[in-house]
Design a protein around this motif. Sequence first.
Motif, PDB file in Angstrom:
ATOM      1  N   PRO A   8     -26.620 -11.116  31.918  1.00 35.46           N
ATOM      2  CA  PRO A   8     -26.757 -12.218  32.802  1.00 35.46           C
ATOM      3  C   PRO A   8     -24.930 -12.849  32.710  1.00 35.46           C
ATOM      4  O   PRO A   8     -24.703 -13.833  33.133  1.00 35.46           O
ATOM      5  CB  PRO A   8     -27.307 -13.229  31.866  1.00 35.46           C
ATOM      6  CG  PRO A   8     -27.155 -12.786  30.414  1.00 35.46           C
ATOM      7  CD  PRO A   8     -27.158 -11.213  30.443  1.00 35.46           C
ATOM      8  N   CYS A 151     -28.683 -12.535  17.670  1.00 33.66           N
ATOM      9  CA  CYS A 151     -29.387 -11.632  18.607  1.00 33.66           C
ATOM     10  C   CYS A 151     -30.600 -10.894  18.179  1.00 33.66           C
ATOM     11  O   CYS A 151     -30.671  -9.551  18.156  1.00 33.66           O
ATOM     12  CB  CYS A 151     -28.194 -10.509  19.297  1.00 33.66           C
ATOM     13  SG  CYS A 151     -28.890  -9.355  20.299  1.00 33.66           S
ATOM     14  N   LEU A 166     -35.675  -6.092  23.898  1.00 31.06           N
ATOM     15  CA  LEU A 166     -35.241  -6.982  24.775  1.00 31.06           C
ATOM     16  C   LEU A 166     -34.451  -7.977  23.790  1.00 31.06           C
ATOM     17  O   LEU A 166     -34.721  -8.119  22.705  1.00 31.06           O
ATOM     18  CB  LEU A 166     -36.451  -8.014  25.037  1.00 31.06           C
ATOM     19  CG  LEU A 166     -36.271  -9.299  26.114  1.00 31.06           C
ATOM     20  CD1 LEU A 166     -35.848  -8.998  27.436  1.00 31.06           C
ATOM     21  CD2 LEU A 166     -37.473 -10.118  26.260  1.00 31.06           C
ATOM     22  N   VAL A 168     -32.448 -10.928  22.758  1.00 33.34           N
ATOM     23  CA  VAL A 168     -32.334 -12.208  22.711  1.00 33.34           C
ATOM     24  C   VAL A 168     -31.072 -13.049  22.311  1.00 33.34           C
ATOM     25  O   VAL A 168     -30.868 -12.805  21.056  1.00 33.34           O
ATOM     26  CB  VAL A 168     -33.838 -13.198  22.226  1.00 33.34           C
ATOM     27  CG1 VAL A 168     -33.622 -14.562  22.321  1.00 33.34           C
ATOM     28  CG2 VAL A 168     -34.878 -12.542  22.623  1.00 33.34           C
ATOM     29  N   SER A 170     -27.998 -15.808  21.587  1.00 37.51           N
ATOM     30  CA  SER A 170     -27.134 -17.019  21.661  1.00 37.51           C
ATOM     31  C   SER A 170     -25.924 -17.181  20.615  1.00 37.51           C
ATOM     32  O   SER A 170     -25.599 -16.312  19.787  1.00 37.51           O
ATOM     33  CB  SER A 170     -27.892 -18.050  21.094  1.00 37.51           C
ATOM     34  OG  SER A 170     -28.738 -17.877  19.884  1.00 37.51           O
ATOM     35  N   LYS A 190     -32.240  -5.493  28.607  1.00 33.65           N
ATOM     36  CA  LYS A 190     -32.113  -6.742  29.031  1.00 33.65           C
ATOM     37  C   LYS A 190     -31.816  -7.846  27.978  1.00 33.65           C
ATOM     38  O   LYS A 190     -32.084  -7.579  27.008  1.00 33.65           O
ATOM     39  CB  LYS A 190     -33.350  -7.333  29.609  1.00 33.65           C
ATOM     40  CG  LYS A 190     -33.220  -8.459  30.656  1.00 33.65           C
ATOM     41  CD  LYS A 190     -34.406  -8.705  31.487  1.00 33.65           C
ATOM     42  CE  LYS A 190     -34.227 -10.089  32.202  1.00 33.65           C
ATOM     43  NZ  LYS A 190     -35.293 -10.375  32.948  1.00 33.65           N
ATOM     44  N   VAL A 192     -31.672 -12.008  26.961  1.00 35.06           N
ATOM     45  CA  VAL A 192     -32.337 -13.394  27.527  1.00 35.06           C
ATOM     46  C   VAL A 192     -31.135 -14.129  26.838  1.00 35.06           C
ATOM     47  O   VAL A 192     -30.979 -14.093  25.557  1.00 35.06           O
ATOM     48  CB  VAL A 192     -33.678 -13.544  26.672  1.00 35.06           C
ATOM     49  CG1 VAL A 192     -33.933 -15.230  26.847  1.00 35.06           C
ATOM     50  CG2 VAL A 192     -34.658 -12.618  27.199  1.00 35.06           C
ATOM     51  N   ASP A 193     -30.435 -14.729  27.554  1.00 34.11           N
ATOM     52  CA  ASP A 193     -29.241 -15.608  27.200  1.00 34.11           C
ATOM     53  C   ASP A 193     -29.707 -17.123  27.059  1.00 34.11           C
ATOM     54  O   ASP A 193     -29.979 -17.711  27.983  1.00 34.11           O
ATOM     55  CB  ASP A 193     -28.080 -15.556  28.288  1.00 34.11           C
ATOM     56  CG  ASP A 193     -26.894 -16.239  28.015  1.00 34.11           C
ATOM     57  OD1 ASP A 193     -26.795 -16.553  27.052  1.00 34.11           O
ATOM     58  OD2 ASP A 193     -26.269 -16.842  28.933  1.00 34.11           O
ATOM     59  N   LEU A 194     -29.350 -17.549  25.811  1.00 25.72           N
ATOM     60  CA  LEU A 194     -29.848 -18.731  25.343  1.00 25.72           C
ATOM     61  C   LEU A 194     -28.685 -19.872  25.208  1.00 25.72           C
ATOM     62  O   LEU A 194     -28.828 -21.036  24.460  1.00 25.72           O
ATOM     63  CB  LEU A 194     -30.749 -18.840  24.292  1.00 25.72           C
ATOM     64  CG  LEU A 194     -32.302 -17.941  24.511  1.00 25.72           C
ATOM     65  CD1 LEU A 194     -33.130 -18.108  23.284  1.00 25.72           C
ATOM     66  CD2 LEU A 194     -33.044 -18.772  25.651  1.00 25.72           C
ATOM     67  N   ALA A 201     -31.980 -18.797  19.634  1.00 25.23           N
ATOM     68  CA  ALA A 201     -32.291 -17.245  19.862  1.00 25.23           C
ATOM     69  C   ALA A 201     -33.312 -16.954  18.521  1.00 25.23           C
ATOM     70  O   ALA A 201     -34.280 -16.440  18.915  1.00 25.23           O
ATOM     71  CB  ALA A 201     -31.385 -16.372  19.752  1.00 25.23           C
ATOM     72  N   PHE A 204     -36.443 -18.537  19.735  1.00 28.26           N
ATOM     73  CA  PHE A 204     -37.219 -17.830  20.797  1.00 28.26           C
ATOM     74  C   PHE A 204     -37.986 -16.747  20.142  1.00 28.26           C
ATOM     75  O   PHE A 204     -39.244 -16.365  20.272  1.00 28.26           O
ATOM     76  CB  PHE A 204     -36.157 -17.416  21.817  1.00 28.26           C
ATOM     77  CG  PHE A 204     -36.785 -16.542  22.953  1.00 28.26           C
ATOM     78  CD1 PHE A 204     -37.046 -17.539  24.207  1.00 28.26           C
ATOM     79  CD2 PHE A 204     -37.131 -15.582  23.051  1.00 28.26           C
ATOM     80  CE1 PHE A 204     -37.539 -17.116  25.152  1.00 28.26           C
ATOM     81  CE2 PHE A 204     -37.825 -14.749  23.901  1.00 28.26           C
ATOM     82  CZ  PHE A 204     -37.898 -15.700  25.320  1.00 28.26           C
ATOM     83  N   LYS A 205     -37.255 -15.985  19.162  1.00 30.31           N
ATOM     84  CA  LYS A 205     -37.785 -14.793  18.537  1.00 30.31           C
ATOM     85  C   LYS A 205     -39.128 -15.038  17.527  1.00 30.31           C
ATOM     86  O   LYS A 205     -40.340 -14.497  17.882  1.00 30.31           O
ATOM     87  CB  LYS A 205     -36.799 -14.126  17.579  1.00 30.31           C
ATOM     88  CG  LYS A 205     -37.740 -12.890  16.688  1.00 30.31           C
ATOM     89  CD  LYS A 205     -37.940 -11.739  17.746  1.00 30.31           C
ATOM     90  CE  LYS A 205     -38.732 -10.933  16.860  1.00 30.31           C
ATOM     91  NZ  LYS A 205     -37.816  -9.905  16.082  1.00 30.31           N
TER      92      LYS A 205
END
Length: 361
Positions: A8, A151, A166, A168, A170, A190, A192-194, A201, A204-205
């Motif tokens: 991203p 991450c 994936l 993740v 921040s 990929k 996932v930019d938070l 992050a 999210f995990k």
Amino acid sequence: MAANSGLPFSRPPTPKMPPSQVGFIGLGNIGYLMALNLANCGPIHIKDFLPLLVWNRTACKAGKLVNDVGVNKARIAKKPEDIMQECDIIIINLSNDDVVRCMYQRLIATLKNSPPIQDEILVETSTIYPSLAAELDLMVSSLPNSHLVTCPVLGTPIIADKLQLLLVMSGNYRARREIAYLLVLAAGRKVVDLGEDLEKAPIFKLMANSMILGNLEILAEAFTFTEKSGIGAQNVRDLLSNYFPAPTFVSYPILACADKMLHEQFDGEKGFSIDGGIKDALHIRRLTAKHNYPMPAIDVAHQHLLTTRAIHTRHKSEDKATFDVLDWSSIIAGTRAAAGLDGLDGRKVSELLSESLEHNL
């Protein structure tokens, strides 16, 4: 958006890339594969990538990694402090919050004695409670030119082996950008930019793991239901393939864990340990309590994980344990025990059911 759909961010300015040295601390099931892929793929994707500097509490794992990739791609640090002194980017992948906190205390003490002249980025890929990320950030940001990126990664060892994790992420924007270009293609598929908030992050995990753990609980209950009713566990496995064919949802973790439950392949050395599952369940329950949001499936899963660990602990004390460390798919032992069946021995389950059927006849 960068040309690579997994990124991203725009490409970082070239003066900072490549880093002079990347280090990796913690070679567990996922960490080992991340480090292996980074050592192998880093030179392909990043110009002048230097051999990865690695450290693990069990030194033989670090030695195995160097043997696997070659001395021209990785080398072993004698202690974590050496990695902190030599590296611009340090990736950390450890088992639990206490171990992570202790490691950062060691690393920050090293930097205080010799503050970095250029940017230093610590990349926390462990699954930790969000407030610990803020605590670590206070440690790291107290030093000049030092940044923390949270991450955590999503994926099984099989997915990690295929570079399909994936990521993740921040933290500091420029630091996130550097790490994204380091890890995408060399370790994951990929980002996932938070954003800047380092706690996002880890949250999210844990949310992702709550979905996985909830599915494991449902799967274990279904297997136990068919065992107890005499339908047969294989029919659950077939149902998953025939009725729930969505590739991503089924392949991770449903079919993989279904096979482990069906064949009692509960070796935690090859998957995600039950201790890790219990730790994550506790973190999830703590978060849901904080936000006044009940998740009863996780409460029940946590109980069944504890029951399974208790059964395994007894088996170890009696020298009857098949595996030294259990995979979290062994949660089925908790649902079996709740149903009056033997937890970790499918043969005894079959015997009990046969006896029950004969008695009823």
